[in-house]
Write a protein that holds these residues in place. Structure first.
Motif, short mmCIF file in Angstrom:
data_model
loop_
_atom_site.label_atom_id
_atom_site.label_comp_id
_atom_site.label_asym_id
_atom_site.label_seq_id
_atom_site.Cartn_x
_atom_site.Cartn_y
_atom_site.Cartn_z
N TRP A 338 0.87 -1.10 -0.08
CA TRP A 338 -0.11 0.01 -0.09
C TRP A 338 0.77 1.27 -0.06
O TRP A 338 0.50 2.21 -0.73
N GLY A 342 1.14 4.01 -2.98
CA GLY A 342 0.79 5.35 -2.93
C GLY A 342 1.92 6.28 -3.35
O GLY A 342 1.44 7.35 -4.04
N GLN A 357 -7.16 12.43 -10.05
CA GLN A 357 -7.63 11.12 -9.38
C GLN A 357 -6.69 10.53 -8.76
O GLN A 357 -6.73 9.68 -7.63
N GLU A 360 -5.85 11.51 -4.98
CA GLU A 360 -6.70 10.97 -4.01
C GLU A 360 -6.45 9.49 -3.77
O GLU A 360 -6.50 9.04 -2.71
N LEU A 361 -6.02 8.68 -4.80
CA LEU A 361 -5.68 7.22 -4.68
C LEU A 361 -4.52 7.17 -3.81
O LEU A 361 -4.42 6.23 -3.20
N LYS A 363 -3.56 9.09 -1.19
CA LYS A 363 -3.72 9.55 -0.15
C LYS A 363 -4.50 8.32 0.49
O LYS A 363 -4.42 7.90 1.70
N TRP A 364 -5.32 7.68 -0.29
CA TRP A 364 -6.27 6.38 0.43
C TRP A 364 -5.16 5.34 0.69
O TRP A 364 -5.15 4.50 1.66
N ALA A 365 -3.99 5.10 -0.29
CA ALA A 365 -3.28 4.06 -0.30
C ALA A 365 -2.35 4.13 0.91
O ALA A 365 -2.05 3.28 1.69
N HIS A 367 -3.27 5.85 3.62
CA HIS A 367 -4.10 5.87 4.94
C HIS A 367 -4.23 4.22 5.12
O HIS A 367 -4.37 3.70 6.36
N ARG A 368 -4.24 3.20 4.07
CA ARG A 368 -4.31 1.97 4.27
C ARG A 368 -3.24 1.41 4.81
O ARG A 368 -3.04 0.50 5.82
#
Length: 615
Positions: A338, A342, A357, A360-361, A363-365, A367-368
């Motif tokens: 992850w 990111g 986009q 945002e992906l 940031k999410w990666a 976060h995980r």
């Protein structure tokens, strides 16, 4: 009789040649210890181990003054008054002594910064100094927690690329990616300092012997290995070598199917821990256990992605991104994948290879990754550039300072602090982070050149800007220093990645050619991007506007930049291209806001025990 004390312009007492900067009743320490050096005032001697380094009288006095006042700015006037109390001398005399000291410290093998130049003001001694008295008492040394850490034995290790013996293309990716994954796992252990895989790849060229590697990489242990692939079977052999002596202290042999490599990294990592008799905390054991994916297919995708992304091109990063995705399809709980995914998303977005986009992906990666493994060193190190660019440099700084308790010997943590502190306008702290990273890894490449640029020290900017990967900063430093012909020549044939870098270089190119209208047009177009992908790049664009005479626009860009999380009052006041902005009516208001934000950041730095961490 002339007094042996003087007051600096700030009111703080400093030492002159007759005595130390401390209360009159305090005795002079027997020695001052910093890095590998020992400065003995009573014997007028500087030592490095058993070697005596000869210094002329005034150079010794200069070093003694700086060391006595380590961490504090020593103004030029104060130093000159102390060194030549009864004579009039030019500043060049002091500068020559500083230059000599830098050469002596460097010639003695010191790879880190000791003496910082503060433009137009003076000098600061950066290295932590321990004062030793004859009784063995030490003052001004480490914080108790630092003292405990100082006596802890820290082993320096490098994992070289493994040799792929039969050249099988199916196993070729393992040569670099497997030892790199092993290094990443070990980097989170406080009893180890692990050299980067980039340094390992460079030093492995030509098959040097362990003693040569020990000298070049400054390490205690070398992990070397080979990979033999026969049909569907892989045999991985590793040796842990005591570098100075060439003695093998651990051997590891792992047999596995090519599609079932999951146990290889785990067995070698735990084999190294056992061979070195490392005392792991319960937390470190949990992190190591979590660093292996649950699926052999996931691990193969992960290693292949690590190998591919080394090229750092849009194509290679896109392929690596897809491989990390396949890894996570197999094991959605593998935190290292992850974190690396990111970084792929962020790099592709930052340089314009993919749309917003991907941010945002990214940031999410991350976060995980943090949700799965909150203290994963890889995730913390890779996340810092994204967090600072998003306007959260202060949060990044505090996060890294808190992580230091778990990873005090990870040089990558301190390279992240260099950037986070710089974005907050804490330039001295940024340089101190660089100094700490270089203490841990004398070959590490850091981003301190950007900090020196903001300090106005253009010679040091050029010295520390990484060779082989230069885009813009050396050009800006040459131009700011008045060496415009050299900057124009260096621009010839210079290529750049995407993002705002082309605008920075092209605007400077046209400006140096005298086409100021075209330069302004390029900058204005680049500044229209929202959100800003790189606040530091925006600062350089604002400088370019100021150079072209568009002072109001430049100040407006700096004001926006402040709100976007990049502050630097030092550059606003001292940068030669920005100095004309001080004549604008709203300059002081913008500067006051920058100073307020820097004060907040400094308070956060101190609240996170930053002075101890970088002490």
């Amino acid at each position: 009789m002339k007094s042996d004390r003087t007051l600096s312009s700030s009111g703080r007492r400093i030492a002159v040649s007759g005595g130390p900067a401390q209360p009159a009743e305090a005795a002079e320490p027997q020695a001052y210890v910093f890095g590998p050096f020992r400065l003995v005032p009573g014997e007028r001697m500087l030592r490095r181990g058993d070697q005596v380094l000869n210094l002329p009288h005034k150079a010794f006095e200069t070093l003694l003054l700086l060391v006595r006042n380590s961490g504090h700015l020593m103004r030029k006037d104060d130093l000159m008054s102390a060194l030549w109390p009864d004579s009039f001398v030019e500043e060049v005399s002091l500068a020559s002594k500083i230059s000599l000291l830098r050469r002596v410290l460097g010639d003695a093998g010191a790879e880190c910064d000791y003496i910082q130049t503060v433009p137009k003001q003076g000098y600061r001694f950066l290295a932590p100094v321990t004062r030793t008295w004859a009784s063995g008492q030490e003052l001004d040394g480490p914080h108790p927690a630092e003292e405990e850490r100082r006596v802890e034995h820290v082993i320096r290790l490098i994992a070289l690329p493994f040799s792929v013996l039969n050249g099988d293309e199916r196993a070729g990716f393992l040569g670099h990616s497997l030892p790199e994954a092993i290094s990443a796992s070990l980097a989170g252990l406080r009893s180890l300092t692990v050299r980067s895989s980039l340094v390992a790849a460079r030093l492995s060229e030509g098959n040097p012997d362990p003693r040569s590697i020990a000298r070049e990489a400054d390490v205690d242990m070398v992990l070397a290995g080979s990979i033999l692939c026969e049909t569907e079977q892989v045999r991985v052999t590793g040796e842990l070598i005591h570098a100075p002596s060439g003695t093998v202290v651990g051997s590891y042999v792992c047999n596995a199917r090519l599609d079932n490599l999951i146990e290889v990294q785990d067995r070698i990592v735990h084999g190294i821990v056992d061979s070195l008799v490392l005392k792991l905390t319960e937390h470190e054991r949990r992190v190591l256990d979590h660093d292996v994916p649950a699926s052999s297919r996931a691990y193969e995708f992960y290693l292949r992605a690590n190998y591919v992304q080394r090229q750092r091109t849009s194509e290679s990063l896109s392929i690596a991104r897809d491989l990390y995705r396949e890894c996570l399809d197999e094991d959605p709980d593998y935190a290292p994948a992850w974190a690396r995914l990111g970084r792929c998303y962020r790099t592709l977005e930052k340089f314009g290879w993919e749309g917003p986009q991907s941010l945002e992906l990214a940031k999410w990666a991350f976060h995980r990754a943090f949700a799965l493994s909150p203290d994963l060193s890889l995730a913390h190190n890779l996340y810092t550039p994204l967090e600072t660019d998003m306007g959260q440099a202060q949060a990044a700084m505090v996060r890294l300072l808190k992580q230091e308790a778990r990873r005090p010997n990870d040089p990558e943590l301190f390279t992240g602090l260099i950037q986070a502190c710089r974005y907050c306008g804490l330039l001295d702290e940024s340089v101190r982070a660089h100094h700490r990273a270089r203490q841990l890894d004398s070959r590490i490449v850091t981003g301190v050149a950007g900090t020196y640029f903001l300090l106005g020290d253009y010679e040091r900017t050029l010295e520390w800007y990484a060779l082989g990967a230069r885009y813009y900063l050396d050009l800006a430093a040459l131009a700011a220093a008045g060496r415009e012909a050299e900057a124009a020549e260096a621009l010839l044939g210079r290529t750049s990645p995407g993002g705002q870098f082309p605008a920075m270089m092209e605007s400077l190119r046209y400006s140096l050619q005298g086409d100021h209208a075209r330069s302004i047009e390029i900058v204005r177009k680049a500044l229209e991007w929202r959100p800003t992908k790189d606040p530091e790049a925006k600062f350089y664009l604002a400088r370019q506007l100021a150079r072209e005479g568009e002072h109001a626009e430049a100040l407006s860009a700096i004001s926006e930049l402040t709100r976007e999380g990049f502050c630097c009052s030092t550059a606003m006041r001292c940068d030669p291209w920005l100095q004309p902005l001080s004549g604008l009516l709203n300059f002081q208001g913008v500067l006051d806001e920058v100073l307020r934000r820097e004060a907040d950041a400094r308070a956060a730095f101190q609240g996170a025990d930053g002075d101890r961490v970088l002490g």
